[in-house]
Design an enzyme around this catalytic site. Structure first.
Site, PDB file in Angstrom:
ATOM      1  N   LYS A  86       0.823  -1.217   0.000  1.00  0.00           N
ATOM      2  CA  LYS A  86       0.000   0.000   0.000  1.00  0.00           C
ATOM      3  C   LYS A  86       0.861   1.272   0.000  1.00  0.00           C
ATOM      4  O   LYS A  86       2.064   1.231   0.270  1.00  0.00           O
ATOM      5  CB  LYS A  86      -0.929  -0.022   1.223  1.00  0.00           C
ATOM      6  CG  LYS A  86      -1.964  -1.150   1.191  1.00  0.00           C
ATOM      7  CD  LYS A  86      -2.971  -0.986   2.330  1.00  0.00           C
ATOM      8  CE  LYS A  86      -3.967  -2.121   2.347  1.00  0.00           C
ATOM      9  NZ  LYS A  86      -5.006  -1.922   3.399  1.00  0.00           N
TER      10      LYS A  86
ATOM     11  N   PHE B 258     -15.916   2.940   6.755  1.00  0.00           N
ATOM     12  CA  PHE B 258     -14.565   3.364   6.367  1.00  0.00           C
ATOM     13  C   PHE B 258     -14.320   3.281   4.854  1.00  0.00           C
ATOM     14  O   PHE B 258     -13.219   3.545   4.386  1.00  0.00           O
ATOM     15  CB  PHE B 258     -13.519   2.539   7.131  1.00  0.00           C
ATOM     16  CG  PHE B 258     -13.649   1.040   6.991  1.00  0.00           C
ATOM     17  CD1 PHE B 258     -13.113   0.373   5.898  1.00  0.00           C
ATOM     18  CD2 PHE B 258     -14.318   0.291   7.966  1.00  0.00           C
ATOM     19  CE1 PHE B 258     -13.223  -1.007   5.764  1.00  0.00           C
ATOM     20  CE2 PHE B 258     -14.436  -1.095   7.837  1.00  0.00           C
ATOM     21  CZ  PHE B 258     -13.893  -1.743   6.728  1.00  0.00           C
TER      22      PHE B 258
ATOM     23  N   TYR C 149     -12.460  -2.497  -3.893  1.00  0.00           N
ATOM     24  CA  TYR C 149     -12.906  -2.718  -2.513  1.00  0.00           C
ATOM     25  C   TYR C 149     -14.434  -2.750  -2.392  1.00  0.00           C
ATOM     26  O   TYR C 149     -14.973  -2.523  -1.297  1.00  0.00           O
ATOM     27  CB  TYR C 149     -12.351  -1.612  -1.607  1.00  0.00           C
ATOM     28  CG  TYR C 149     -10.959  -1.859  -1.055  1.00  0.00           C
ATOM     29  CD1 TYR C 149     -10.604  -3.056  -0.438  1.00  0.00           C
ATOM     30  CD2 TYR C 149      -9.999  -0.845  -1.096  1.00  0.00           C
ATOM     31  CE1 TYR C 149      -9.342  -3.258   0.104  1.00  0.00           C
ATOM     32  CE2 TYR C 149      -8.727  -1.038  -0.554  1.00  0.00           C
ATOM     33  CZ  TYR C 149      -8.403  -2.243   0.050  1.00  0.00           C
ATOM     34  OH  TYR C 149      -7.167  -2.432   0.603  1.00  0.00           O
TER      35      TYR C 149
ATOM     36  N   ASN D 206      -1.921   0.114   6.886  1.00  0.00           N
ATOM     37  CA  ASN D 206      -1.437  -1.169   7.404  1.00  0.00           C
ATOM     38  C   ASN D 206      -0.526  -1.890   6.411  1.00  0.00           C
ATOM     39  O   ASN D 206      -0.350  -3.099   6.465  1.00  0.00           O
ATOM     40  CB  ASN D 206      -2.603  -2.042   7.887  1.00  0.00           C
ATOM     41  CG  ASN D 206      -3.576  -2.409   6.787  1.00  0.00           C
ATOM     42  OD1 ASN D 206      -3.444  -1.943   5.660  1.00  0.00           O
ATOM     43  ND2 ASN D 206      -4.548  -3.234   7.089  1.00  0.00           N
TER      44      ASN D 206
ATOM     45  N   ARG E 231       2.448  -6.566   9.142  1.00  0.00           N
ATOM     46  CA  ARG E 231       1.717  -5.403   9.676  1.00  0.00           C
ATOM     47  C   ARG E 231       2.231  -4.982  11.052  1.00  0.00           C
ATOM     48  O   ARG E 231       2.211  -3.796  11.383  1.00  0.00           O
ATOM     49  CB  ARG E 231       0.225  -5.697   9.698  1.00  0.00           C
ATOM     50  CG  ARG E 231      -0.377  -5.624   8.296  1.00  0.00           C
ATOM     51  CD  ARG E 231      -1.740  -6.236   8.275  1.00  0.00           C
ATOM     52  NE  ARG E 231      -2.464  -5.968   7.045  1.00  0.00           N
ATOM     53  CZ  ARG E 231      -3.551  -6.649   6.680  1.00  0.00           C
ATOM     54  NH1 ARG E 231      -4.018  -7.610   7.441  1.00  0.00           N
ATOM     55  NH2 ARG E 231      -4.172  -6.348   5.555  1.00  0.00           N
TER      56      ARG E 231
ATOM     57  N   THR F 228      -5.456  -7.277  10.686  1.00  0.00           N
ATOM     58  CA  THR F 228      -5.716  -6.027   9.941  1.00  0.00           C
ATOM     59  C   THR F 228      -5.193  -4.811  10.701  1.00  0.00           C
ATOM     60  O   THR F 228      -4.592  -3.908  10.114  1.00  0.00           O
ATOM     61  CB  THR F 228      -7.246  -5.880   9.716  1.00  0.00           C
ATOM     62  OG1 THR F 228      -7.722  -7.073   9.100  1.00  0.00           O
ATOM     63  CG2 THR F 228      -7.557  -4.688   8.850  1.00  0.00           C
TER      64      THR F 228
ATOM     65  N   ARG G  21      -1.786 -14.553   4.500  1.00  0.00           N
ATOM     66  CA  ARG G  21      -2.548 -13.890   5.569  1.00  0.00           C
ATOM     67  C   ARG G  21      -1.851 -14.050   6.923  1.00  0.00           C
ATOM     68  O   ARG G  21      -1.843 -13.129   7.745  1.00  0.00           O
ATOM     69  CB  ARG G  21      -3.986 -14.402   5.608  1.00  0.00           C
ATOM     70  CG  ARG G  21      -4.755 -13.869   4.392  1.00  0.00           C
ATOM     71  CD  ARG G  21      -6.213 -14.154   4.442  1.00  0.00           C
ATOM     72  NE  ARG G  21      -6.913 -13.412   5.485  1.00  0.00           N
ATOM     73  CZ  ARG G  21      -7.270 -12.134   5.414  1.00  0.00           C
ATOM     74  NH1 ARG G  21      -6.942 -11.400   4.355  1.00  0.00           N
ATOM     75  NH2 ARG G  21      -7.943 -11.567   6.386  1.00  0.00           N
TER      76      ARG G  21
HETATM   77  P1  CMP Z   1      -7.341  -4.627   3.761  1.00  0.00           P
HETATM   78  O1  CMP Z   1      -6.885  -5.999   4.065  1.00  0.00           O
HETATM   79  O2  CMP Z   1      -6.715  -3.938   2.604  1.00  0.00           O
HETATM   80  O3  CMP Z   1      -8.942  -4.663   3.523  1.00  0.00           O
HETATM   81  C1  CMP Z   1      -9.761  -3.557   3.755  1.00  0.00           C
HETATM   82  C2  CMP Z   1      -9.076  -2.463   4.512  1.00  0.00           C
HETATM   83  O4  CMP Z   1      -9.923  -1.549   5.176  1.00  0.00           O
HETATM   84  C3  CMP Z   1      -8.231  -3.051   5.613  1.00  0.00           C
HETATM   85  O5  CMP Z   1      -7.123  -3.730   5.061  1.00  0.00           O
HETATM   86  C4  CMP Z   1      -7.912  -1.807   6.442  1.00  0.00           C
HETATM   87  O6  CMP Z   1      -6.738  -1.142   6.007  1.00  0.00           O
HETATM   88  C5  CMP Z   1      -9.108  -0.899   6.159  1.00  0.00           C
HETATM   89  N1  CMP Z   1      -9.914  -0.599   7.354  1.00  0.00           N
HETATM   90  C6  CMP Z   1     -10.112   0.609   7.883  1.00  0.00           C
HETATM   91  N2  CMP Z   1     -10.907   0.542   8.967  1.00  0.00           N
HETATM   92  C7  CMP Z   1     -11.206  -0.762   9.148  1.00  0.00           C
HETATM   93  C8  CMP Z   1     -11.979  -1.476  10.119  1.00  0.00           C
HETATM   94  N3  CMP Z   1     -12.621  -0.866  11.119  1.00  0.00           N
HETATM   95  N4  CMP Z   1     -12.065  -2.823   9.981  1.00  0.00           N
HETATM   96  C9  CMP Z   1     -11.446  -3.469   8.956  1.00  0.00           C
HETATM   97  N5  CMP Z   1     -10.710  -2.825   8.014  1.00  0.00           N
HETATM   98  C10 CMP Z   1     -10.583  -1.494   8.108  1.00  0.00           C
END
Ligand code: CMP
Length: 136
Positions: free
Chosen positions: A12, A60, A52, A115, A105, A94, A88
């Site tokens: 990212k 978000f 997404y 992240n 991460r 996350t 993963r």
């Molecule tokens: P990613 O694995 O790229 O998938 C969706 C992204 O949303 C996640 O990583 C986070 O960077 C972002 N995100 C922001 N807020 C939240 C949240 N509350 N829960 C989960 N993902 C979040």
């Protein structure tokens, strides 16, 4: 038994900006995830919104799409034994604050938004996400 899979990984904007691409790629390689395709690109907010889409109902979503389109990213196809789950595990939770020691991460993530990496969450989504970025 071996179970060769492919998964999509994204480095990212926060990690590309901090010149962490080679370090993160080395973590994949050391953990038997071969990088079979890689490209550095910048996507539009519309493209990020499409990517997404599964999160469109989340509070978000808008910030997430703005963020992914805010700077260059590196998209990769990783291949290896159980690649989806292996990637993963390597990424960690996350939220970097909740991620286990030695996960990407935990080491590099700045916040739940910044992240550092994305990885497909299932084989089905991996196929869709690979097709999204690597159309033959
Ligand atoms: P990613 O694995 O790229 O998938 C969706 C992204 O949303 C996640 O990583 C986070 O960077 C972002 N995100 C922001 N807020 C939240 C949240 N509350 N829960 C989960 N993902 C979040």
């Amino acid at each position: 038994m071996s179970n060769l899979e492919q998964t999509l990984s994204i480095i990212k904007p926060d990690a590309v900006e901090r010149n962490l691409v080679e370090e993160i790629k080395n973590i994949f390689k050391k953990n038997n995830l071969n990088i079979i395709e890689s490209k550095k690109i910048k996507i539009t907010k519309d493209e990020a919104s499409e990517f997404y889409k599964v999160h469109q109902s989340k509070p978000f979503y808008n910030d997430l799409c703005s963020y992914l389109s805010s700077g260059p990213i590196v998209v990769m196809i990783l291949e290896g034994n159980n690649a989806v789950i292996s990637n993963r595990k390597l990424m960690g939770a996350t939220n970097p604050k909740e991620a286990e020691e030695n996960t990407i991460r935990k080491i590099y993530g700045l916040s739940i938004d910044k992240n550092s990496v994305h990885g497909s969450d299932s084989l089905e989504n991996a196929k869709k996400e690979i097709a999204f970025f690597f159309k033959n």
